[in-house]
Scaffold this motif. Structure first.
Motif, PDB file in Angstrom:
ATOM      1  N   THR A 142      54.714  28.764  38.367  1.00 47.61           N
ATOM      2  CA  THR A 142      54.710  29.092  39.790  1.00 47.61           C
ATOM      3  C   THR A 142      56.019  29.672  40.288  1.00 47.61           C
ATOM      4  O   THR A 142      56.144  29.996  41.433  1.00 47.61           O
ATOM      5  CB  THR A 142      54.423  27.833  40.619  1.00 47.61           C
ATOM      6  OG1 THR A 142      55.321  26.814  40.177  1.00 47.61           O
ATOM      7  CG2 THR A 142      53.005  27.388  40.442  1.00 47.61           C
TER       8      THR A 142
ATOM      9  N   LYS B 186      45.111  23.523  48.862  1.00 53.07           N
ATOM     10  CA  LYS B 186      45.442  23.915  47.491  1.00 53.07           C
ATOM     11  C   LYS B 186      46.692  24.797  47.474  1.00 53.07           C
ATOM     12  O   LYS B 186      47.580  24.625  46.649  1.00 53.07           O
ATOM     13  CB  LYS B 186      44.256  24.672  46.896  1.00 53.07           C
ATOM     14  CG  LYS B 186      44.443  25.040  45.437  1.00 53.07           C
ATOM     15  CD  LYS B 186      43.190  25.657  44.867  1.00 53.07           C
ATOM     16  CE  LYS B 186      43.438  26.084  43.433  1.00 53.07           C
ATOM     17  NZ  LYS B 186      42.295  26.786  42.861  1.00 53.07           N
ATOM     18  N   ARG B 187      46.723  25.714  48.427  1.00 55.98           N
ATOM     19  CA  ARG B 187      47.875  26.612  48.545  1.00 55.98           C
ATOM     20  C   ARG B 187      49.163  25.841  48.763  1.00 55.98           C
ATOM     21  O   ARG B 187      50.179  26.105  48.140  1.00 55.98           O
ATOM     22  CB  ARG B 187      47.613  27.549  49.732  1.00 55.98           C
ATOM     23  CG  ARG B 187      48.650  28.581  49.940  1.00 55.98           C
ATOM     24  CD  ARG B 187      48.087  29.943  49.596  1.00 55.98           C
ATOM     25  NE  ARG B 187      49.075  30.950  49.884  1.00 55.98           N
ATOM     26  CZ  ARG B 187      49.995  31.338  49.019  1.00 55.98           C
ATOM     27  NH1 ARG B 187      50.049  30.801  47.830  1.00 55.98           N
ATOM     28  NH2 ARG B 187      50.859  32.267  49.354  1.00 55.98           N
TER      29      ARG B 187
ATOM     30  N   GLU C   5      50.402  24.242  45.633  1.00 53.32           N
ATOM     31  CA  GLU C   5      51.089  25.190  44.756  1.00 53.32           C
ATOM     32  C   GLU C   5      52.509  25.447  45.242  1.00 53.32           C
ATOM     33  O   GLU C   5      53.453  25.493  44.474  1.00 53.32           O
ATOM     34  CB  GLU C   5      50.326  26.519  44.709  1.00 53.32           C
ATOM     35  CG  GLU C   5      49.071  26.473  43.884  1.00 53.32           C
ATOM     36  CD  GLU C   5      48.145  27.627  44.214  1.00 53.32           C
ATOM     37  OE1 GLU C   5      48.600  28.579  44.874  1.00 53.32           O
ATOM     38  OE2 GLU C   5      46.982  27.563  43.819  1.00 53.32           O
TER      39      GLU C   5
ATOM     40  N   GLU D  80      54.763  22.622  44.537  1.00 53.91           N
ATOM     41  CA  GLU D  80      55.159  22.601  43.117  1.00 53.91           C
ATOM     42  C   GLU D  80      56.324  23.540  42.889  1.00 53.91           C
ATOM     43  O   GLU D  80      57.301  23.210  42.225  1.00 53.91           O
ATOM     44  CB  GLU D  80      53.984  23.067  42.265  1.00 53.91           C
ATOM     45  CG  GLU D  80      53.437  22.021  41.340  1.00 53.91           C
ATOM     46  CD  GLU D  80      52.344  22.580  40.471  1.00 53.91           C
ATOM     47  OE1 GLU D  80      51.172  22.282  40.752  1.00 53.91           O
ATOM     48  OE2 GLU D  80      52.666  23.351  39.555  1.00 53.91           O
TER      49      GLU D  80
END
Lengths: 213, 239
Positions: A207, B101-102, B105, B108
């Motif tokens: 990411t 969900k975005r 991410e 993270e």
């Protein structure tokens, strides 16, 4: 006797030396404006000197590195030396739990945001986590929303940018992974130019995009 | 009989569990097979063993929402009398899931940056030369005059009628707000501009106290401002 620095370059690098001394004393990030106030340099002169110093430290493989963080500069130990020097416990960054990180991400990208907005997005209560983040100084109160009950609006602090090693919120936005879905635009999202193209499901491999050191 | 690797308490919330089920079943988030997902969700919910009522209740609400979606699918649709202005509940859920969900991410990504930054150590700063703090007493009259000045700002403003009267402000909260305001400008901020942000007398009083507290703590200092140097401006003191 061989000197560590080329003597004939001392005049050229004198501003570099001064900046190095200032940042060493400061320890914590020093804003460009403050550096200008101390030295009488212009903003562009400061930025150039900082670039030179950064390059110098990297080229000479020194133990310190110059980073640009929260609208200022800071001297830090080189990250790859961390384990070797880790006996010096300098707790720069606050402890952060995964839940804290999640709430922090929401505040960072959706600010200004109320506690209700955060809870609606996560689907669970966020009171305790938010209070901790405020206590740690990562999240600050920006005022109150002009709606019934006048709930408190939250945003991230400059200290947050320091802890995450970013120069500004737009800098942070640049690290956002490729969008999998359409973003719901908010004031902050528009300001930090988040990627809003709706796409089909994409497998995300890692990411983090490459950062500029 | 499937093996249940996780318990409900392993998830941060119903959305977290839903995302897990969607990924586990390898289905498209925009095209969730409601029937299967609802059944699986309920299997987990039936085995809730947490005593935190608040936490568990969120799961029950989601379970109920999923059941509603499932039933809409299975029953014949009633004829629509008016054009449907409300968002389709399934769409609303998908939107919520996608956004969640975005955010996961993004968090993270932020975690990686955080970890990277924590590997760079720095030293505590050398404190600057000592700046004397104010000691002594202030005449009550002087304090009153200063506050009158602050009040005058409020009088000149057209403050819209606020119907909800019960507003609670804390000095700490106002201190944070004032600090944020002062940090926005590189130079100094006129004190009148600070008080202009107040919407009511209560807020003004607490903000006034906050400013005094900050001056006492040395978190900001005063400068003279204005043409004849009679007005007061504040500047944030970086430490």
């Amino acid at each position: 006797m061989r000197l560590p620095y080329d003597t004939h370059q001392i005049e050229k690098h004198e501003p570099t030396a001064l900046l190095e001394a200032l940042l060493f004393l400061s320890g914590q990030p020093m804003k460009t404006a403050d550096i200008c106030a101390h030295t009488g340099w212009s903003r562009s002169e400061t930025e150039n000197t900082a670039c030179t110093l950064e390059k110098l430290l990297a080229d000479q493989r020194r133990g310190l590195a110059l980073i640009r963080v929260a609208g200022g500069y800071q001297l830090v130990t080189r990250p790859d030396l961390c384990n070797a020097v880790s006996w010096v416990r300098a707790s720069d960054t606050a402890e952060l739990s995964p839940v804290g990180l999640e709430v922090l991400a929401i505040v960072a990208f959706k600010q200004p945001v109320t506690r209700a907005d955060i809870e609606k997005l996560r689907g669970v209560s966020s009171e305790r986590v938010l209070a901790t983040l405020v206590q740690q100084g990562l999240v600050v109160e920006l005022g109150r929303k002009d709606s019934p009950g006048r709930p408190i609006l939250y945003g991230t602090s400059a200290y947050f940018l320091e802890c995450i090693g970013m120069d500004s919120l737009s800098d942070l936005a640049g690290h956002v992974p490729v969008a999998v879905s359409e973003d719901i635009p908010s004031e902050a999202a528009e300001k930090i130019e988040a990627d809003t193209e709706p796409t089909e499901d994409i497998e995300i491999h890692g990411t983090v995009t490459e950062t500029d050191e | 009989m499937e093996e249940y690797k996780y318990k409900v308490s392993d998830f941060e919330g119903p959305l977290d569990l839903l995302l897990y089920l969607i990924e586990k079943n390898k289905v498209d988030i925009y095209n969730i097979p409601i029937v299967e997902i609802t059944d699986q969700f309920n299997e987990y919910v039936n085995r809730i063993d947490v005593f935190d009522v608040n936490y568990a209740s969120k799961f029950f609400v989601m379970a109920a929402t999923l059941l509603q979606l499932k039933s809409r699918l299975l029953l014949p649709k009633p004829p629509k009398e008016h054009p449907d202005e409300e968002e389709d509940p399934q769409e609303a859920l998908v939107r919520q899931l996608v956004e969640y969900k975005r955010m996961k991410e993004i968090s993270e990504m932020m975690g990686t940056l955080w970890e990277k930054r924590s590997r760079m150590l720095s030293r505590a700063g050398t404190p600057m030369a000592y700046e004397p703090q104010f000691t002594g007493t202030i005449a009550t009259d002087a304090l009153y005059q200063a506050f009158r000045q602050a009040c005058r700002v409020l009088e000149t403003q057209k403050v819209p009628e606020i119907h909800i009267r019960h507003e609670i402000y804390s000095v700490d909260e106002c201190m944070q707000r004032v600090a944020y305001l002062l940090r926005q400008s590189p130079g100094a901020t006129a004190v009148t501009d600070v008080f202009r942000t107040c919407r009511s007398k209560v807020e003004l009083v607490v903000t006034f106290l906050a400013v005094l507290e900050m001056l006492k703590m040395g978190r900001c200092h005063t400068l003279s401002d204005g043409e004849d140097g009679n007005a007061v401006a504040l500047r944030y003191t970086p430490n």
